[in-house]
Write a protein that holds these residues in place. Structure first.
Motif, PDB file in Angstrom:
ATOM      1  N   ARG A 108       0.813  -1.230   0.000  1.00  0.00           N
ATOM      2  CA  ARG A 108       0.000   0.000   0.000  1.00  0.00           C
ATOM      3  C   ARG A 108       0.838   1.268   0.000  1.00  0.00           C
ATOM      4  N   ARG A 109       1.989   1.235   0.644  1.00  0.00           N
ATOM      5  CA  ARG A 109       2.828   2.431   0.737  1.00  0.00           C
ATOM      6  C   ARG A 109       3.801   2.563  -0.424  1.00  0.00           C
ATOM      7  N   GLY A 110       3.968   1.495  -1.205  1.00  0.00           N
ATOM      8  CA  GLY A 110       4.974   1.483  -2.256  1.00  0.00           C
ATOM      9  C   GLY A 110       4.467   1.998  -3.592  1.00  0.00           C
ATOM     10  N   VAL A 111       5.415   2.298  -4.447  1.00  0.00           N
ATOM     11  CA  VAL A 111       5.092   2.700  -5.816  1.00  0.00           C
ATOM     12  C   VAL A 111       5.910   1.854  -6.776  1.00  0.00           C
ATOM     13  N   LEU A 112       5.437   1.800  -7.994  1.00  0.00           N
ATOM     14  CA  LEU A 112       6.169   1.194  -9.089  1.00  0.00           C
ATOM     15  C   LEU A 112       6.431   2.278 -10.117  1.00  0.00           C
ATOM     16  N   VAL A 113       7.538   2.173 -10.796  1.00  0.00           N
ATOM     17  CA  VAL A 113       7.874   3.104 -11.864  1.00  0.00           C
ATOM     18  C   VAL A 113       7.719   2.336 -13.162  1.00  0.00           C
ATOM     19  N   ARG A 114       6.881   2.865 -14.048  1.00  0.00           N
ATOM     20  CA  ARG A 114       6.607   2.187 -15.311  1.00  0.00           C
ATOM     21  C   ARG A 114       7.041   3.062 -16.479  1.00  0.00           C
ATOM     22  N   LEU A 115       7.625   2.434 -17.454  1.00  0.00           N
ATOM     23  CA  LEU A 115       8.033   3.089 -18.682  1.00  0.00           C
ATOM     24  C   LEU A 115       6.789   3.439 -19.496  1.00  0.00           C
ATOM     25  N   THR A 116       6.715   4.681 -19.982  1.00  0.00           N
ATOM     26  CA  THR A 116       5.629   5.044 -20.885  1.00  0.00           C
ATOM     27  C   THR A 116       5.984   4.582 -22.301  1.00  0.00           C
ATOM     28  N   GLU A 117       5.031   4.656 -23.195  1.00  0.00           N
ATOM     29  CA  GLU A 117       5.312   4.269 -24.584  1.00  0.00           C
ATOM     30  C   GLU A 117       6.407   5.157 -25.180  1.00  0.00           C
ATOM     31  N   GLU A 118       6.345   6.461 -24.898  1.00  0.00           N
ATOM     32  CA  GLU A 118       7.385   7.355 -25.389  1.00  0.00           C
ATOM     33  C   GLU A 118       8.739   7.001 -24.788  1.00  0.00           C
ATOM     34  N   GLY A 119       8.756   6.672 -23.494  1.00  0.00           N
ATOM     35  CA  GLY A 119      10.001   6.276 -22.845  1.00  0.00           C
ATOM     36  C   GLY A 119      10.577   5.012 -23.465  1.00  0.00           C
ATOM     37  N   ARG A 120       9.712   4.061 -23.764  1.00  0.00           N
ATOM     38  CA  ARG A 120      10.168   2.819 -24.396  1.00  0.00           C
ATOM     39  C   ARG A 120      10.734   3.089 -25.784  1.00  0.00           C
ATOM     40  N   ASP A 121      10.049   3.920 -26.566  1.00  0.00           N
ATOM     41  CA  ASP A 121      10.533   4.250 -27.911  1.00  0.00           C
ATOM     42  C   ASP A 121      11.887   4.944 -27.851  1.00  0.00           C
ATOM     43  N   ARG A 122      12.033   5.908 -26.941  1.00  0.00           N
ATOM     44  CA  ARG A 122      13.306   6.633 -26.822  1.00  0.00           C
ATOM     45  C   ARG A 122      14.418   5.701 -26.376  1.00  0.00           C
ATOM     46  N   ALA A 123      14.137   4.823 -25.416  1.00  0.00           N
ATOM     47  CA  ALA A 123      15.141   3.864 -24.944  1.00  0.00           C
ATOM     48  C   ALA A 123      15.571   2.941 -26.080  1.00  0.00           C
ATOM     49  N   ASP A 124      14.612   2.440 -26.840  1.00  0.00           N
ATOM     50  CA  ASP A 124      14.923   1.536 -27.950  1.00  0.00           C
ATOM     51  C   ASP A 124      15.760   2.236 -29.023  1.00  0.00           C
ATOM     52  N   GLN A 125      15.386   3.450 -29.365  1.00  0.00           N
ATOM     53  CA  GLN A 125      16.129   4.192 -30.394  1.00  0.00           C
ATOM     54  C   GLN A 125      17.538   4.539 -29.916  1.00  0.00           C
ATOM     55  N   ALA A 126      17.662   4.962 -28.669  1.00  0.00           N
ATOM     56  CA  ALA A 126      18.980   5.309 -28.124  1.00  0.00           C
ATOM     57  C   ALA A 126      19.875   4.071 -28.026  1.00  0.00           C
ATOM     58  N   LEU A 127      19.283   2.943 -27.673  1.00  0.00           N
ATOM     59  CA  LEU A 127      20.060   1.707 -27.606  1.00  0.00           C
ATOM     60  C   LEU A 127      20.593   1.340 -28.990  1.00  0.00           C
ATOM     61  N   ALA A 128      19.755   1.443 -30.005  1.00  0.00           N
ATOM     62  CA  ALA A 128      20.205   1.141 -31.370  1.00  0.00           C
ATOM     63  C   ALA A 128      21.347   2.073 -31.777  1.00  0.00           C
ATOM     64  N   GLY A 129      21.244   3.350 -31.437  1.00  0.00           N
ATOM     65  CA  GLY A 129      22.310   4.304 -31.745  1.00  0.00           C
ATOM     66  C   GLY A 129      23.589   3.984 -30.994  1.00  0.00           C
ATOM     67  N   LEU A 130      23.463   3.616 -29.731  1.00  0.00           N
ATOM     68  CA  LEU A 130      24.627   3.250 -28.923  1.00  0.00           C
ATOM     69  C   LEU A 130      25.326   2.030 -29.511  1.00  0.00           C
ATOM     70  N   LEU A 131      24.547   1.028 -29.895  1.00  0.00           N
ATOM     71  CA  LEU A 131      25.146  -0.181 -30.449  1.00  0.00           C
ATOM     72  C   LEU A 131      25.878   0.105 -31.757  1.00  0.00           C
ATOM     73  N   ASP A 132      25.360   1.019 -32.558  1.00  0.00           N
ATOM     74  CA  ASP A 132      26.072   1.428 -33.781  1.00  0.00           C
ATOM     75  C   ASP A 132      27.420   2.044 -33.424  1.00  0.00           C
ATOM     76  N   GLN A 133      27.429   2.938 -32.429  1.00  0.00           N
ATOM     77  CA  GLN A 133      28.678   3.576 -31.972  1.00  0.00           C
ATOM     78  C   GLN A 133      29.664   2.524 -31.457  1.00  0.00           C
ATOM     79  N   GLU A 134      29.163   1.597 -30.665  1.00  0.00           N
ATOM     80  CA  GLU A 134      30.044   0.604 -30.059  1.00  0.00           C
ATOM     81  C   GLU A 134      30.571  -0.394 -31.088  1.00  0.00           C
ATOM     82  N   ARG A 135      29.746  -0.753 -32.071  1.00  0.00           N
ATOM     83  CA  ARG A 135      30.230  -1.625 -33.148  1.00  0.00           C
ATOM     84  C   ARG A 135      31.392  -0.966 -33.895  1.00  0.00           C
ATOM     85  N   ALA A 136      31.269   0.323 -34.131  1.00  0.00           N
ATOM     86  CA  ALA A 136      32.340   1.058 -34.822  1.00  0.00           C
ATOM     87  C   ALA A 136      33.626   1.046 -33.996  1.00  0.00           C
ATOM     88  N   ILE A 137      33.507   1.194 -32.687  1.00  0.00           N
ATOM     89  CA  ILE A 137      34.686   1.177 -31.815  1.00  0.00           C
ATOM     90  C   ILE A 137      35.368  -0.188 -31.851  1.00  0.00           C
TER      91      ILE A 137
END
Length: 165
Positions: A108-137
């Motif tokens: 009753r006293r606790g909360v959960l933090v949930r990703l919104t659809e926009e948050g999920r989209d941004r996380a997915d896009q940023a991850l893809a960009g990061l992996l491109d950078q890391e593959r190049a390295i």
């Protein structure tokens, strides 16, 4: 091929021949690589209007799987920050519409933090960009070399990652 660490080590060997500077050959390279990786991460995230800490929180939630939610305590464990820092981060991400707070049905006293659809989209896009950078390295290394390097680095990092508390 010579790098900056080779020059640094040669200078120390010349100036302090009484010291074994061999650790510098590995750990100075790790340190320099960490700085290059930090720059690559910041670039990948900035292309999606995210700060590194925002990416860390969003991707912790994304990795949790559907419904992409964790307690603040679980987020603390995954991101290695204090509870005050996490509260501030959740507040800021909520204002941006990237996460939402929900009551925890099992506490009753606790909360959960949930990703919104926009948050999920941004996380997915940023991850893809990061992996491109890391593959190049890593492009100069073969698949076998990448596997060997990952194994060696795991030997060095595992003791730090498995310290109780």
């Amino acid at each position: 091929m010579e790098d900056e660490v080779d020059r640094l080590v040669a200078a120390w060997r010349r100036e302090r021949p009484d010291l074994d500077v061999e650790p510098l050959e590995v750990l100075s390279r790790v340190s320099r690589l960490a700085r290059h990786l930090d720059r690559a991460r910041r670039l990948a995230f900035s292309e999606h209007s995210l700060e590194p800490w925002e990416f860390d929180v969003l991707t912790a939630l994304r990795r949790a799987g559907s419904p992409y939610q964790l307690s603040p305590g679980q987020l603390l464990t995954q991101t290695l920050v204090t509870s005050g820092t996490m509260t501030n981060r959740i507040d800021r991400l909520t204002k941006k519409g990237l996460v939402e707070r929900l009551p925890d049905p099992s506490d009753r006293r606790g909360v959960l933090v949930r990703l919104t659809e926009e948050g999920r989209d941004r996380a997915d896009q940023a991850l893809a960009g990061l992996l491109d950078q890391e593959r190049a390295i890593l492009a100069e290394l073969s698949k076998a070399q990448r596997g060997e390097l990952a194994s060696l680095l795991r030997q060095l990092t595992a003791p730090f990652d498995n310290i109780p508390g």
